[in-house]
Design a protein around this motif. Structure first.
Motif, PDB file in Angstrom:
ATOM      1  N   ILE A  76       9.698  37.084  23.730  1.00  0.00           N
ATOM      2  CA  ILE A  76      10.660  37.276  22.648  1.00  0.00           C
ATOM      3  C   ILE A  76      11.143  38.720  22.685  1.00  0.00           C
ATOM      4  O   ILE A  76      10.563  39.562  23.374  1.00  0.00           O
ATOM      5  CB  ILE A  76      10.050  36.968  21.259  1.00  0.00           C
ATOM      6  N   LYS A  77      12.206  39.003  21.962  1.00  0.00           N
ATOM      7  CA  LYS A  77      12.743  40.352  21.912  1.00  0.00           C
ATOM      8  C   LYS A  77      12.445  40.994  20.565  1.00  0.00           C
ATOM      9  O   LYS A  77      12.500  40.334  19.526  1.00  0.00           O
ATOM     10  CB  LYS A  77      14.253  40.341  22.157  1.00  0.00           C
ATOM     11  N   LYS A  78      12.141  42.265  20.614  1.00  0.00           N
ATOM     12  CA  LYS A  78      11.938  43.025  19.379  1.00  0.00           C
ATOM     13  C   LYS A  78      13.258  43.143  18.619  1.00  0.00           C
ATOM     14  O   LYS A  78      14.311  43.378  19.211  1.00  0.00           O
ATOM     15  CB  LYS A  78      11.423  44.425  19.723  1.00  0.00           C
ATOM     16  N   ILE A  79      13.210  42.926  17.314  1.00  0.00           N
ATOM     17  CA  ILE A  79      14.363  43.174  16.442  1.00  0.00           C
ATOM     18  C   ILE A  79      13.884  44.129  15.359  1.00  0.00           C
ATOM     19  O   ILE A  79      13.189  43.730  14.420  1.00  0.00           O
ATOM     20  CB  ILE A  79      14.915  41.882  15.818  1.00  0.00           C
ATOM     21  N   ALA A  80      14.220  45.381  15.498  1.00  0.00           N
ATOM     22  CA  ALA A  80      13.773  46.395  14.548  1.00  0.00           C
ATOM     23  C   ALA A  80      14.581  46.326  13.260  1.00  0.00           C
ATOM     24  O   ALA A  80      15.681  45.764  13.223  1.00  0.00           O
ATOM     25  CB  ALA A  80      13.907  47.784  15.180  1.00  0.00           C
ATOM     26  N   GLY A  81      14.025  46.918  12.218  1.00  0.00           N
ATOM     27  CA  GLY A  81      14.748  46.992  10.956  1.00  0.00           C
ATOM     28  C   GLY A  81      16.099  47.661  11.137  1.00  0.00           C
ATOM     29  O   GLY A  81      17.101  47.261  10.529  1.00  0.00           O
ATOM     30  N   ALA A  82      16.131  48.692  12.002  1.00  0.00           N
ATOM     31  CA  ALA A  82      17.392  49.395  12.267  1.00  0.00           C
ATOM     32  C   ALA A  82      18.410  48.481  12.942  1.00  0.00           C
ATOM     33  O   ALA A  82      19.622  48.613  12.720  1.00  0.00           O
ATOM     34  CB  ALA A  82      17.125  50.623  13.135  1.00  0.00           C
ATOM     35  N   ASP A  83      17.918  47.550  13.768  1.00  0.00           N
ATOM     36  CA  ASP A  83      18.822  46.615  14.457  1.00  0.00           C
ATOM     37  C   ASP A  83      19.479  45.651  13.478  1.00  0.00           C
ATOM     38  O   ASP A  83      20.689  45.409  13.548  1.00  0.00           O
ATOM     39  CB  ASP A  83      18.042  45.819  15.513  1.00  0.00           C
ATOM     40  N   ILE A  84      18.677  45.097  12.585  1.00  0.00           N
ATOM     41  CA  ILE A  84      19.232  44.122  11.635  1.00  0.00           C
ATOM     42  C   ILE A  84      20.143  44.825  10.623  1.00  0.00           C
ATOM     43  O   ILE A  84      21.155  44.267  10.182  1.00  0.00           O
ATOM     44  CB  ILE A  84      18.105  43.325  10.921  1.00  0.00           C
TER      45      ILE A  84
END
Length: 246
Positions: A76-84
């Motif tokens: 899976i890929k990391k989705i950081a808070g900054a990304d969302i």
């Protein structure tokens, strides 16, 4: 949580798709999970419930990505808070939508407002700085809900540090007049520029945690080093137990 876009990770269902595929047909509570929050939730049942009952639980940490690979052999890929956060700002700007920031200081919120107006001029912006205290009174909470609901944002960003922000958002989800409620913690400071996020090279290498540790060792060592070992223990124990069952 929509099972079509999730992957099982221990007691949780973690989002495993692109941000644009986050369900949008109903009010959506978005939280994030990393090694620190996982460990804290093991001893905080309210926090655990808030995470597990979120409509979307993002893998915000390379440790979660590695853990899913280690336990289940899945990628899976990391989705950081900054990304969302960035994803929703771009979306709201295209759609002339609105967002509301709940948390942080007046000074930080002022810097966020200035940057939003510069980078995303089509977004209607609102914000409120709640009292800085470990536990909110009923009066505090009512005032926070009132400020949000008067504005009626498309997206509500909550930044009050974990686990307080996740528990608060989960408890009052149904009272908040917002289509999306997103707990993103440190992103408020990153976006305001009051705390510098590690650069793209660190992030691309999966070493954002190391960049933050080097910048703030006194504050971050326990989150990344101490809880890193605790998280590793949980993973090894799970793997060993699972192997015994098989």
């Amino acid at each position: 949580m929509n099972d079509s876009y999730t992957i099982e990770f221990l007691e949780y269902l973690v989002f495993a798709d692109k941000p644009e595929n986050i369900p949008s047909s109903k009010k959506t509570l978005i939280s994030t999970i990393n090694q620190y929050s996982y460990c804290i939730a093991q001893k905080d049942q309210d926090f655990k419930e808030a995470l597990s009952q979120s409509d979307v639980l993002l893998p915000d940490g390379i440790a979660i990505v590695w853990a899913v690979k280690f336990l289940y052999g899945k990628k899976i890929k990391k989705i950081a808070g900054a990304d969302i956060h960035h994803f929703y700002l771009e979306k709201l700007n295209r759609e002339s939508g609105s967002c509301f920031y709940l948390g942080a200081s007046e000074a930080t919120l002022s810097k966020i407002k200035e940057r939003i107006h510069s980078e995303f001029p089509n977004i209607r912006f609102g914000a409120y700085s709640p009292p800085y205290k470990p536990v909110f009174s009923l009066e505090d909470t009512n005032q926070m809900i009132k400020k949000v609901n008067q504005f009626k944002p498309d997206v509500l960003f909550v930044g009050m540090t974990a686990p307080k922000q996740e528990k608060w958002s989960y408890e009052y989800k149904l009272k908040l007049d917002s289509k999306v409620i997103c707990s993103i913690g440190a992103v408020f400071d990153f976006y305001a520029g009051t705390v510098e996020r590690p650069g793209k090279v660190w992030i691309d290498l999966g070493l954002e945690w190391l960049g933050r540790l080097l910048k703030e060792p006194k504050r971050m060592w326990k989150r990344y080093i101490y809880y890193g070992f605790i998280f590793g223990y949980y993973l090894i124990n799970e793997k060993f137990t699972d192997n015994l069952k098989n």
